[in-house]
Design a protein around this motif. Sequence first.
Motif, PDB file in Angstrom:
ATOM      1  N   ALA A 117       0.833  -1.210   0.000  1.00 13.20           N
ATOM      2  CA  ALA A 117       0.000   0.000   0.000  1.00 13.20           C
ATOM      3  C   ALA A 117       0.870   1.264   0.000  1.00 13.20           C
ATOM      4  O   ALA A 117       2.007   1.263   0.482  1.00 13.20           O
ATOM      5  N   LEU A 118       0.328   2.341  -0.543  1.00 12.56           N
ATOM      6  CA  LEU A 118       1.010   3.628  -0.531  1.00 12.56           C
ATOM      7  C   LEU A 118       0.866   4.275   0.837  1.00 12.56           C
ATOM      8  O   LEU A 118      -0.188   4.204   1.458  1.00 12.56           O
ATOM      9  N   ARG A 119       1.936   4.927   1.308  1.00 18.53           N
ATOM     10  CA  ARG A 119       1.901   5.567   2.616  1.00 18.53           C
ATOM     11  C   ARG A 119       2.425   7.004   2.520  1.00 18.53           C
ATOM     12  O   ARG A 119       3.003   7.401   1.505  1.00 18.53           O
ATOM     13  N   LEU A 120       2.204   7.730   3.594  1.00 13.98           N
ATOM     14  CA  LEU A 120       2.586   9.140   3.645  1.00 13.98           C
ATOM     15  C   LEU A 120       4.083   9.313   3.398  1.00 13.98           C
ATOM     16  O   LEU A 120       4.915   8.625   3.996  1.00 13.98           O
ATOM     17  N   THR A 121       4.422  10.241   2.529  1.00 14.89           N
ATOM     18  CA  THR A 121       5.814  10.644   2.314  1.00 14.89           C
ATOM     19  C   THR A 121       5.865  12.164   2.258  1.00 14.89           C
ATOM     20  O   THR A 121       4.831  12.832   2.161  1.00 14.89           O
ATOM     21  N   GLY A 122       7.075  12.700   2.313  1.00 17.70           N
ATOM     22  CA  GLY A 122       7.239  14.142   2.223  1.00 17.70           C
ATOM     23  C   GLY A 122       7.253  14.820   3.571  1.00 17.70           C
ATOM     24  O   GLY A 122       7.502  14.191   4.604  1.00 17.70           O
ATOM     25  N   PRO A 123       6.959  16.139   3.605  1.00 20.06           N
ATOM     26  CA  PRO A 123       7.061  16.915   4.844  1.00 20.06           C
ATOM     27  C   PRO A 123       6.162  16.361   5.951  1.00 20.06           C
ATOM     28  O   PRO A 123       5.011  16.002   5.718  1.00 20.06           O
ATOM     29  N   ALA A 124       6.723  16.304   7.148  1.00 22.54           N
ATOM     30  CA  ALA A 124       5.953  15.790   8.287  1.00 22.54           C
ATOM     31  C   ALA A 124       6.630  16.217   9.582  1.00 22.54           C
ATOM     32  O   ALA A 124       7.840  16.474   9.629  1.00 22.54           O
ATOM     33  N   GLU A 125       5.820  16.288  10.623  1.00 18.18           N
ATOM     34  CA  GLU A 125       6.344  16.469  11.976  1.00 18.18           C
ATOM     35  C   GLU A 125       6.129  15.156  12.720  1.00 18.18           C
ATOM     36  O   GLU A 125       5.012  14.643  12.757  1.00 18.18           O
ATOM     37  N   ILE A 126       7.193  14.634  13.285  1.00 18.07           N
ATOM     38  CA  ILE A 126       7.106  13.344  13.958  1.00 18.07           C
ATOM     39  C   ILE A 126       7.422  13.498  15.439  1.00 18.07           C
ATOM     40  O   ILE A 126       8.116  14.436  15.848  1.00 18.07           O
ATOM     41  N   GLU A 127       6.906  12.579  16.217  1.00 19.30           N
ATOM     42  CA  GLU A 127       7.199  12.544  17.652  1.00 19.30           C
ATOM     43  C   GLU A 127       7.450  11.091  18.047  1.00 19.30           C
ATOM     44  O   GLU A 127       6.664  10.202  17.733  1.00 19.30           O
TER      45      GLU A 127
END
Length: 226
Positions: A117-127
């Motif tokens: 499956a395709l998943r989120l890529t690119g700019p993101a804020e992670i914790e």
Amino acid sequence: MRRVIFLLIISGAGLAVLIGLGSWQLQRKAWKEGILATIEQRIAGEAAAQLPQALEPEADKYRPVRLTGDIGAEELHVLTSIKDIGPGYRVISPFTLEDGRQVLIDRGFIPVNEKQALRLTGPAEIEGNIHWPQETDSYTPAPDLAGNIWYARDTEQMAAELGTEPVLIVLRARPEGEADLLPVPVDSASVPNNHLQYAITWFSLALIWAAMTLYFLRRSRPNPKS
């Protein structure tokens, strides 16, 4: 009489050793509980807004961070299973920080049927929490690179495969826009604390030793009819 004295000396020494080992395990239990409390406190602490420049596994393990950057499209899939859900994979991706540094992120769990499956890529804020999992040993199979199936989170090898620093950030929440991945945050469950069981074993052996001593002492008593 000499035989009885000898038996008492040997039995007393053995009993002292077994009780001492049981007591030592109780002390180790208290020590390990203190370590676990420290780990839990660090895991749940306030997230830092940047990654330390010089990372130290001993000092920085479990340190919470909140970072901004870009999630890469590459993925490594670590075979695992979650209770009540079943088999699946942990998804490991590269994450490029705003200053250009690249690290690994453990994004969470997907069922086996969502591997492609395709998943989120690119700019993101992670914790998440900084981690160096110790999951490999001499029995761990080599990863199936062609099928993209890994059998443990090997930080060094995964970093070499994706071209990042050998450090993993295990997400404790989904980034905004991520819907399908189930985060699997770090906790202290992977740190064993079996000292109570060990203590019970040693004290049980001490009890058996004492019972055997009494048995042999009774057998060693002179028979008044003889």
